[in-house]
Design an enzyme around this catalytic site. Sequence first.
Site, short mmCIF file in Angstrom:
data_model
loop_
_atom_site.label_atom_id
_atom_site.label_comp_id
_atom_site.label_asym_id
_atom_site.label_seq_id
_atom_site.Cartn_x
_atom_site.Cartn_y
_atom_site.Cartn_z
N GLU A 19 -2.56 -1.63 -3.20
CA GLU A 19 -3.68 -0.92 -2.58
C GLU A 19 -3.43 0.58 -2.60
O GLU A 19 -2.28 1.03 -2.54
CB GLU A 19 -3.84 -1.34 -1.12
CG GLU A 19 -4.11 -2.82 -0.90
CD GLU A 19 -4.26 -3.14 0.58
OE1 GLU A 19 -3.94 -2.27 1.42
OE2 GLU A 19 -4.69 -4.24 0.89
N HIS B 271 -7.44 -6.79 7.56
CA HIS B 271 -7.17 -5.85 8.65
C HIS B 271 -7.28 -6.56 10.00
O HIS B 271 -8.33 -7.09 10.36
CB HIS B 271 -8.09 -4.63 8.65
CG HIS B 271 -7.40 -3.39 9.14
ND1 HIS B 271 -6.70 -2.54 8.32
CD2 HIS B 271 -7.27 -2.89 10.38
CE1 HIS B 271 -6.18 -1.55 9.03
NE2 HIS B 271 -6.51 -1.74 10.29
N HIS C 192 0.87 -1.18 0.00
CA HIS C 192 0.00 0.00 0.00
C HIS C 192 0.91 1.23 0.00
O HIS C 192 1.21 1.78 1.06
CB HIS C 192 -0.91 0.00 1.22
CG HIS C 192 -1.93 1.09 1.23
ND1 HIS C 192 -3.12 0.99 1.91
CD2 HIS C 192 -1.96 2.32 0.64
CE1 HIS C 192 -3.82 2.11 1.74
NE2 HIS C 192 -3.12 2.92 0.98
#
Length: 254
Positions: free
Chosen positions: A80, A204, A48
């Site tokens: 991401e 997550h 990310h």
Amino acid sequence: MTEPAVTKLSVNLNAIAQLRNRRDLPWPSVTGLGAQALIAGAHGLTVHPRPDERHIRRSDLPEIRALIDDEFPQAEFNIEGYPTEAFLQLVEANQPDQATLVPDDPAQATSDHGWDFRRNRELLKPVVARLKKQGIRVSLFADADGDRDALAAAAETGTDRVEFYTGPYGGCYDDPKAAAVELENLQRSAEAAEGLGLGINAGHDLTVANLPALKQHMPALLEVSIGHGLTADALQYGMTETVKRFLSACGHDI
């Protein structure tokens, strides 16, 4: 009843990169530990990149792309980020197998909520189309609140998958009753997404301890992307053993 899916494990390298960036030194090696994870059986690598490069740097992406292409062609690369033009150009330059779009403010420490699909449907439609034209699978970060109408708006963007935000579930590690409530939310959301023809990812605060129950409640789960918990375990068990533990928690025979 939904036939259980094979849930793939994508190892998020951000925490490793953040540790590296504490010093102006090339270790720990992002690609080296990524390679260890793939050798151990992980199905892919996730990054990310953020504008301030506080963990993954833009210069890391071609190296990860080359690692997969040259040594692990069966693995997937997942990038991401929030779909700014700069991010989209970065994705197009590095040709991941999947792009996961998140509604983050650049200053956020980490992703902590899904898209408001009703409000952002028209913003996301051309972005999804642009990425899919490049042959890139698209996943959109989504809240697991059981809102079928919101997921219907997600489906209207043309996305291939949604990635359900599992932070509230992960945060219940010491509260079984609260965890049960979050699992019910995730199950309802997954069932709604599946009914709309969307593939299902999750990520997550997932751990070896909480993955089996998640799998039980989301049998169509295709992929989990895990960074913080996996990296923390790797400090104790080593990357190879940690990946094997997470694969086992995902339902793989090790």
